[in-house]
Scaffold this active site. Sequence first.
Site, PDB file in Angstrom:
ATOM      1  N   ASP A 283      -6.115   2.503  -3.229  1.00 53.79           N
ATOM      2  CA  ASP A 283      -7.321   2.562  -2.091  1.00 53.79           C
ATOM      3  C   ASP A 283      -7.547   3.969  -1.489  1.00 53.79           C
ATOM      4  OD1 ASP A 283      -5.316   1.694  -0.617  1.00 53.79           O
ATOM      5  OD2 ASP A 283      -6.222   0.029   0.114  1.00 53.79           O
ATOM      6  N   ARG A 284      -6.314   4.825  -1.353  1.00 52.56           N
ATOM      7  CA  ARG A 284      -6.669   5.742  -0.634  1.00 52.56           C
ATOM      8  C   ARG A 284      -6.793   7.074  -1.423  1.00 52.56           C
ATOM      9  NH1 ARG A 284      -2.574   5.885   4.795  1.00 52.56           N
ATOM     10  NH2 ARG A 284      -2.767   3.537   5.254  1.00 52.56           N
TER      11      ARG A 284
ATOM     12  N   LYS B 241     -11.700   0.060   0.232  1.00 51.33           N
ATOM     13  CA  LYS B 241     -11.757   1.468   0.150  1.00 51.33           C
ATOM     14  C   LYS B 241     -11.188   1.732  -1.408  1.00 51.33           C
ATOM     15  CE  LYS B 241      -7.377   2.192   2.791  1.00 51.33           C
ATOM     16  NZ  LYS B 241      -7.009   1.011   3.353  1.00 51.33           N
TER      17      LYS B 241
ATOM     18  N   THR C  85      -9.886  -0.084  13.340  1.00 50.48           N
ATOM     19  CA  THR C  85      -9.077   0.406  12.092  1.00 50.48           C
ATOM     20  C   THR C  85      -8.751  -0.809  11.050  1.00 50.48           C
ATOM     21  OG1 THR C  85      -7.999   2.063  13.411  1.00 50.48           O
ATOM     22  CG2 THR C  85      -6.755   1.142  11.504  1.00 50.48           C
TER      23      THR C  85
ATOM     24  N   ASP D 216      -1.575   1.559  -3.854  1.00 53.16           N
ATOM     25  CA  ASP D 216      -2.199   0.219  -4.567  1.00 53.16           C
ATOM     26  C   ASP D 216      -3.509   1.134  -4.725  1.00 53.16           C
ATOM     27  OD1 ASP D 216      -2.954   0.833  -1.644  1.00 53.16           O
ATOM     28  OD2 ASP D 216      -3.762  -1.338  -1.545  1.00 53.16           O
TER      29      ASP D 216
ATOM     30  N   LYS E 165      -2.168  -9.956   0.639  1.00 55.14           N
ATOM     31  CA  LYS E 165      -3.137 -10.239   1.240  1.00 55.14           C
ATOM     32  C   LYS E 165      -3.960 -10.858   0.522  1.00 55.14           C
ATOM     33  CE  LYS E 165      -5.691  -5.998   0.632  1.00 55.14           C
ATOM     34  NZ  LYS E 165      -6.630  -5.016   1.379  1.00 55.14           N
TER      35      LYS E 165
ATOM     36  N   GLU F 222     -12.054   6.124   6.734  1.00 51.27           N
ATOM     37  CA  GLU F 222     -11.109   5.840   7.757  1.00 51.27           C
ATOM     38  C   GLU F 222     -10.317   7.362   7.747  1.00 51.27           C
ATOM     39  OE1 GLU F 222      -9.274   2.075   8.984  1.00 51.27           O
ATOM     40  OE2 GLU F 222      -9.013   2.049   6.734  1.00 51.27           O
ATOM     41  N   GLU F 223      -9.697   7.696   8.944  1.00 51.67           N
ATOM     42  CA  GLU F 223      -9.148   8.833   8.946  1.00 51.67           C
ATOM     43  C   GLU F 223      -7.740   8.970   8.224  1.00 51.67           C
ATOM     44  OE1 GLU F 223      -5.883   8.759  10.561  1.00 51.67           O
ATOM     45  OE2 GLU F 223      -6.350   6.760  10.735  1.00 51.67           O
ATOM     46  N   SER F 224      -7.487   7.665   7.783  1.00 49.71           N
ATOM     47  CA  SER F 224      -6.044   7.430   6.914  1.00 49.71           C
ATOM     48  C   SER F 224      -6.444   7.863   5.544  1.00 49.71           C
ATOM     49  CB  SER F 224      -5.430   5.991   7.337  1.00 49.71           C
ATOM     50  OG  SER F 224      -6.568   5.312   7.242  1.00 49.71           O
TER      51      SER F 224
ATOM     52  N   SER G 271       0.787  -1.281   0.242  1.00 55.02           N
ATOM     53  CA  SER G 271      -0.003   0.109   0.057  1.00 55.02           C
ATOM     54  C   SER G 271       0.866   1.152  -0.065  1.00 55.02           C
ATOM     55  CB  SER G 271      -0.822  -0.027   1.185  1.00 55.02           C
ATOM     56  OG  SER G 271      -1.941   1.045   1.189  1.00 55.02           O
ATOM     57  N   HIS G 272       0.659   1.984   0.948  1.00 52.23           N
ATOM     58  CA  HIS G 272       1.475   3.339   1.167  1.00 52.23           C
ATOM     59  C   HIS G 272       2.795   3.444   1.646  1.00 52.23           C
ATOM     60  CE1 HIS G 272       0.041   2.449   5.215  1.00 52.23           C
ATOM     61  NE2 HIS G 272       0.786   3.154   5.507  1.00 52.23           N
TER      62      HIS G 272
ATOM     63  N   ASP H 232      -2.706   6.316  -3.157  1.00 52.79           N
ATOM     64  CA  ASP H 232      -1.584   5.802  -2.570  1.00 52.79           C
ATOM     65  C   ASP H 232      -1.058   4.545  -3.521  1.00 52.79           C
ATOM     66  OD1 ASP H 232      -3.553   4.052  -2.111  1.00 52.79           O
ATOM     67  OD2 ASP H 232      -2.700   3.145  -0.195  1.00 52.79           O
TER      68      ASP H 232
END
Length: 538
Positions: A278-279, A373, A341, A276, A123, A360-362, A110-111, A274
Amino acid sequence: MKVQTTPIEGQKPGTSGLRKKTRVFMQPGYLENFIQATFDAIGGGTGKTLIIGGDGRYFNKPAIQTILKMAAANGVAKAIVGQDGVLSTPAASHLIRLNHADGGFILSASHNPGGIDEDFGVKFNAQNGGPAPETLTEKIFAATTVITQYLIADQGDVDLGAIGTTHLGDMRVQIVDPVESYHALMETLFDFNAIRALFAGGFTMRFDAMHAVTGPYAHAILENTLGAAQGTVVNGIPLEDFGKGHPDPNPIWAKPLMDLMMSDAAPDLGAASDGDGDRNMIVGRGAYVTPSDSLAILAANAHLAPAYAAGLTGIARSMPTSAASDRVAEKLGIACYETPTGWKFFGNLLDADKVTICGEESAGTGSNHVREKDGLWAVLLWLNILAVRKLSVAEIVADHWATYGRDYYSRYDFENVESDKANAVMQALRTKLPTLFGQTHAGLTVSAADEFSYHDPVDGSVSENQGVRISFDGGGRVVFRLSGTGTQGATVRVYLEQYAAEGFDRDVQAVLQDVRHAGDAISELSALTGRTEPDVIT
Ligand code: VG1
Ligand code: CO
């Protein structure tokens, strides 16, 4: 063929899969053990269909070749793989659902930065397209501790570059365009004509793909389909090391975009995603939107997009995310849920149609269209809302605060803390919890304090030790938890928030100062870790 192996310590999936240094994953048997343990935990591969893809970081392709050979040897009937081994996380989730597959392997950290000396991750996502729930990750971990052999086909590599169907032993391998079906899904959710008209009317944007997986998706959707000017997407070529960057869309790591958005040359909208995909980060001209606010604003305005025109069934947020979205749920008269989380906790709520939108806050937001996400989805929903409301990002944010009040918010990360010290911080907090109620620290009186445990309303499962939360009279809150995605030492995350019914243009850190000092005093974080300043403030 069967290969004898022995358990490798530490293969416990964290917040989002197993993440380790790339060189750790490259050790003989390391990836193989984890993949075989996953097959063992899901009852084998026989007859199954799996989706396989990753964010394109270093070691993505060799890992996919190994997984394909192991899938074939484990009896998998069909593997659907993104061309060149690439799939964004939300696109992989969609492909699982679209093909009624039995699950999928997503290769990403991810990030986290990529490269031979950086991070890698794997995953497993389940049939619903979402990250394996805790019951399954626990089974996978248990299997890693007793593994004695793995199965791998003695075959050559698959050509990942050629779209079409081939075979690996008895397993069919279908190589698909990574963008196509995701692109089609987005068209069903949003009013593309309205967004096209927005761009045609001179609306300007910069999307920073951070040399990560969203480049091809953003070029295709934003520029080629929606008519955003060529050059809207920057850093759009995915690189194995993300251009040595940190593909985390926040004001620190996406600083060039932030600088542009705070300058006179700012376009109407800035966005980033990000590693991958998703953010997301959303920033208007001179106006950064915190992820917690973005979730609330998207929820309050989602009905303006075709997919959500009938309204939302409910909203879910992770516990450390601010209460901004709860206020929206209350006003809409719909349920709101607070989960631990990590996206895996939203799956049951989405499957049971208890919620439509989650966040999420992230910097993660998403909906029931997939079970991850989804960065570009959030950007497109913002664009749809901007196209309908014909206001600027800053105006929409100001209007939201005027209606609901503002939840001032910031997260402090203390990285690379020695694990025993980080654990000591959490332990000290736990010990104090029973006596905190009514105490005053830094002028704030504690109104509630507990360690969050989640009771899943759908399957009744319980997840304990999900972070310590301390609320204060006057709408302040501080949350402490340890990161579950790092690959080195421990990261202590401190989440600060303060509600304000008025005064919306104050300095964020100044507003949060009392909550921060109260949190410091209660946790003794500085004394226990020797750290006074966080490494990253978002
Ligand atoms: C972090 C974030 C969490 C997110 C997770 C995976 O986890 O805080 O909200 O779901 O990363 O996101 P942690 O345990 O480090 O706080 V991603 O985009 O890295 O898959
Ligand atoms: Co991600």
